[in-house]
Enzyme design. Structure first.
Site, PDB file in Angstrom:
ATOM      1  N   CYS A  56      38.146  25.934  41.643  1.00 32.12           N
ATOM      2  CA  CYS A  56      38.591  26.819  42.815  1.00 32.12           C
ATOM      3  C   CYS A  56      37.274  27.441  43.403  1.00 32.12           C
ATOM      4  O   CYS A  56      37.114  27.395  44.607  1.00 32.12           O
ATOM      5  CB  CYS A  56      39.370  28.065  42.255  1.00 32.12           C
ATOM      6  SG  CYS A  56      40.850  27.155  41.244  1.00 32.12           S
ATOM      7  N   CYS A 129      39.898  31.740  44.981  1.00 30.18           N
ATOM      8  CA  CYS A 129      41.132  31.724  44.253  1.00 30.18           C
ATOM      9  C   CYS A 129      42.025  32.759  44.328  1.00 30.18           C
ATOM     10  O   CYS A 129      41.538  33.780  45.117  1.00 30.18           O
ATOM     11  CB  CYS A 129      40.707  31.716  42.735  1.00 30.18           C
ATOM     12  SG  CYS A 129      42.067  31.129  41.487  1.00 30.18           S
ATOM     13  N   ASP A 130      43.215  32.888  44.091  1.00 37.05           N
ATOM     14  CA  ASP A 130      44.323  33.566  44.362  1.00 37.05           C
ATOM     15  C   ASP A 130      43.854  35.052  44.771  1.00 37.05           C
ATOM     16  O   ASP A 130      44.278  35.509  45.838  1.00 37.05           O
ATOM     17  CB  ASP A 130      45.457  33.689  43.558  1.00 37.05           C
ATOM     18  CG  ASP A 130      46.180  32.329  43.266  1.00 37.05           C
ATOM     19  OD1 ASP A 130      45.443  31.380  43.759  1.00 37.05           O
ATOM     20  OD2 ASP A 130      46.866  32.023  42.758  1.00 37.05           O
ATOM     21  N   LYS A 131      43.420  35.763  43.712  1.00 32.96           N
ATOM     22  CA  LYS A 131      43.246  37.273  43.876  1.00 32.96           C
ATOM     23  C   LYS A 131      41.842  37.564  44.499  1.00 32.96           C
ATOM     24  O   LYS A 131      41.721  38.702  44.882  1.00 32.96           O
ATOM     25  CB  LYS A 131      43.308  37.806  42.424  1.00 32.96           C
ATOM     26  CG  LYS A 131      44.518  37.598  41.602  1.00 32.96           C
ATOM     27  CD  LYS A 131      45.817  37.758  42.608  1.00 32.96           C
ATOM     28  CE  LYS A 131      46.981  37.457  41.893  1.00 32.96           C
ATOM     29  NZ  LYS A 131      47.294  35.870  41.686  1.00 32.96           N
ATOM     30  N   CYS A 201      43.909  25.317  44.513  1.00 39.49           N
ATOM     31  CA  CYS A 201      44.971  24.467  44.727  1.00 39.49           C
ATOM     32  C   CYS A 201      45.418  24.009  45.897  1.00 39.49           C
ATOM     33  O   CYS A 201      45.554  24.918  46.813  1.00 39.49           O
ATOM     34  CB  CYS A 201      46.119  25.276  43.966  1.00 39.49           C
ATOM     35  SG  CYS A 201      45.833  25.797  42.214  1.00 39.49           S
ATOM     36  N   GLU A 451      52.129  36.257  36.318  1.00 41.13           N
ATOM     37  CA  GLU A 451      53.062  35.045  37.162  1.00 41.13           C
ATOM     38  C   GLU A 451      53.667  34.112  36.299  1.00 41.13           C
ATOM     39  O   GLU A 451      53.271  33.937  35.196  1.00 41.13           O
ATOM     40  CB  GLU A 451      52.033  34.085  38.064  1.00 41.13           C
ATOM     41  CG  GLU A 451      51.493  34.890  39.195  1.00 41.13           C
ATOM     42  CD  GLU A 451      50.413  34.062  39.881  1.00 41.13           C
ATOM     43  OE1 GLU A 451      50.313  32.817  39.492  1.00 41.13           O
ATOM     44  OE2 GLU A 451      49.985  34.478  40.997  1.00 41.13           O
ATOM     45  N   SER A 477      53.910  32.385  40.891  1.00 39.05           N
ATOM     46  CA  SER A 477      52.734  31.555  41.555  1.00 39.05           C
ATOM     47  C   SER A 477      53.220  31.032  42.724  1.00 39.05           C
ATOM     48  O   SER A 477      54.385  30.861  43.129  1.00 39.05           O
ATOM     49  CB  SER A 477      52.327  30.418  40.660  1.00 39.05           C
ATOM     50  OG  SER A 477      51.595  29.303  41.323  1.00 39.05           O
TER      51      SER A 477
END
EC number: 4.2.1.9
Length: 574
Positions: A56, A129-131, A201, A451, A477
């Site tokens: 990521c 990445c996500d956060k 992702c 998650e 997620s």
């Protein structure tokens, strides 16, 4: 006094570079090879969430060098630094996932502290990445220095026996393997090809959802959030961002000029239109909180309700982020929303122009079916829906993109942590038609609001995604599919109704009406509340303990400080 020095007199870095008292500070800069001219130019922090945890963020350091070139080319002095990030794909399915959401606050806090401590004048933030995406944007609006956000880009899709695959397919493969539908050899083969490059992702999971938000909210350059990580055009976007942030300094355009109530509504609209991650219902309120704007889960849900679902992206659809970029990118999606009245076109952006001005030259691409016209949508309401009822007085959220059945009623099957639920799924000790309840996984109760992708993907892999429902005070997620409701509030740890459920209680979910109820009277719930007591936690020290003490409810974004509304002095004005 030249023009650059004149600008310097109103910038924070004057506190570390100007005047005889700052000779010791300047000696440090000379030690690193800076020239006198560079010392007296604006200082631009170039912050990245680079690490080697997963693909990521692995390309961020390369892209940061292009940002620095852009800053220098435009007459600024770039100062690179890294902050932490927790990669959800690695943290998933074990205790490490408790660190994920708290890392958002740590990223925002650490960027703030670095910029404050070194008196930087502007910020270019790279995240992958996500956060890290919302964390970086939160830091920008908190500091309110001229800022531009850069997404590191998505991963390319893998290929498994001629079929395009993502990490979503990997998690679901575990479920298939558990019921004998996939052999050890096939599992080994797919895990080696599912993730073929650098990048986050690849479908419309949380990272790409928040990348879409970064353009829609106005903090990222048009098209910049869509290009996959391996594409060399990313370096061109980064170079331009470095140059543009210097223009923002000159024009004194700051993040809170950009992130307004209307801009937040635009961001929520693109989440709904793209079938994005339910995590946006946490992150948008948190970004708003930094600006002093009240914009909670219910406000987000109102936008979701009236926005059409138009982008046919995985996990609910057929395509990945690369596909959308190659047919016109996020501007194509935003253009059809704007033309049909679903966006505010007058919001200013980091280009110095409005959304409408940025999109003026965007032409509709009729030779694709990734993005549908907003007047001919996949569905007339968004791919994400807010819920409320006696089981969720403070709301809940569900992704309905790609789902055909939007109502579900069944008996509760209660678990007090994800591991127990996953074990039941792996061992097939649940029943078709049940509503699996995973509680004590909220912001305080987890702590960390984990998650539940491991569990939901296993259910989908077993072919049960449409035959059961799952509710939790934790999160899901962006890769989750099926009737999965998250962010149920109040959470169990503070005595919310989800903590009062018993096995067999009948739960009614209606994503059309937007309701989540348990068939119990107010009197019965009140009686159960008298017998409820708070649970002890194993996390009695360290970062997770601090987080549990400070974190607020999911409805407001699970934030940990009073926010912009209580601010007496903004950093940018020191």
């Amino acid at each position: 006094m030249n023009a650059k020095t004149n600008i310097k007199q109103r910038l924070p870095s004057r506190h570390v570079t100007e005047g005889p008292a700052r000779a010791p500070h300047r000696s440090y800069f000379y030690a690193m090879g800076l020239t006198t001219e560079q010392i007296h130019q604006p200082f631009v922090g170039v912050a990245s969430c680079w690490n080697e945890a997963a693909p990521c963020n692995i390309a961020l350091m390369r892209q940061a060098q292009a940002v620095k070139k852009g800053v220098a080319h435009a007459g600024g002095t770039p100062r690179e630094f890294c902050t932490i990030t927790v990669t959800d794909g690695i943290a998933m399915g074990h205790d490490g996932m408790r660190s994920s959401l708290p890392s958002r606050e740590c990223i925002a806090d650490s960027v703030e502290l670095t910029v404050r401590g070194h008196a930087y004048d502007a910020l270019v933030g790279l995240a992958g990445c996500d956060k890290s995406l919302p964390g970086m944007m939160m830091a920008m609006v908190r500091l309110n220095v001229p800022s531009i956000f850069i997404y590191g880009g998505s991963i390319l899709p893998g290929n498994f026996r001629g079929q395009q695959v993502t990490v979503q397919d990997m998690f679901e493969a575990v479920g298939k393997h558990s019921v004998g539908a996939m052999s050890d050899e096939d599992l080994d083969e797919i895990e080696r090809v599912a993730c073929p490059s650098a990048g986050a992702c690849g479908a419309q999971f949380t990272a790409n959802t928040m990348a879409t938000v970064s353009e829609a909210i106005g903090l990222a350059l048009p098209y910049s959030a869509g290009a996959p990580a391996p594409y060399e055009i990313r370096d061109a976007f980064c170079m331009t961002a470095g140059e543009k942030v210097m223009e923002l300094i000159d024009q004194n355009i700051r993040p809170r000029d950009i992130v307004t109530r209307k801009a937040l509504e635009n961001a929520a609209a693109v989440v709904a239109a793209s079938g994005g991650s339910t995590n946006a219902a946490l992150h948008l309120p948190a970004i708003a909180h930094e600006c002093g704007i009240k914009f909670d889960l219910f406000d987000v849900a109102e936008i979701f309700k009236k926005t059409p679902y138009v982008a046919d992206l995985k996990p609910g659809g057929r395509y990945v982020a690369k596909d959308m970029f190659e047919v016109g990118g996020i501007p194509l999606l935003m253009k059809t929303l704007l033309d049909n009245g679903f966006l505010h076109g007058d919001c200013i952006t980091v280009t110095g122009r409005t959304i409408a001005e940025n999109l003026k030259s965007v032409k509709w691409n009729p030779h694709q079916d990734v993005v549908h016209p907003a007047d001919k949508p996949i569905t007339v309401t968004g791919g994400v829906v807010g819920l409320k009822g006696n089981l969720a007085p403070e709301g809940a959220i569900v992704k309905v993109a790609g789902m055909s059945n939007l109502r579900f009623t069944g008996p509760a099957r209660c678990f007090d942590r994800e591991e127990d639920a996953f074990e039941a799924v792996q061992n097939r000790t649940y029943r078709e038609g049940e509503v699996i309840v995973i509680r004590y996984e909220g912001p305080k109760g987890g702590p960390g609001m984990r998650e539940m992708l491991q569990t939901t993907a296993a259910l989908t892999g077993q072919g049960m995604g449409g035959k059961i429902a799952l509710i939790t005070d934790g999160r899901f997620s962006g890769a989750t599919r099926g009737f999965c409701i998250g962010h149920v509030g109040p959470e169990a740890a503070i005595g919310g109704p989800i903590g009062l459920l018993e096995d067999g209680d009948i739960i009614e979910i209606d994503a059309v009406a937007g309701t989540l109820n348990v068939k119990l009277s107010d009197q019965e719930l009140a009686q159960r509340k008298t017998k409820w007591s708070a649970r002890a936690t194993n996390h009695t020290t360290g970062a997770l303990w601090k987080y549990a003490q400070q974190v607020g409810p999911a409805v407001g974004g699970a934030v940990t400080h009073p926010g912009g509304a209580h601010e007496k002095q903004c950093y940018a004005d020191i």
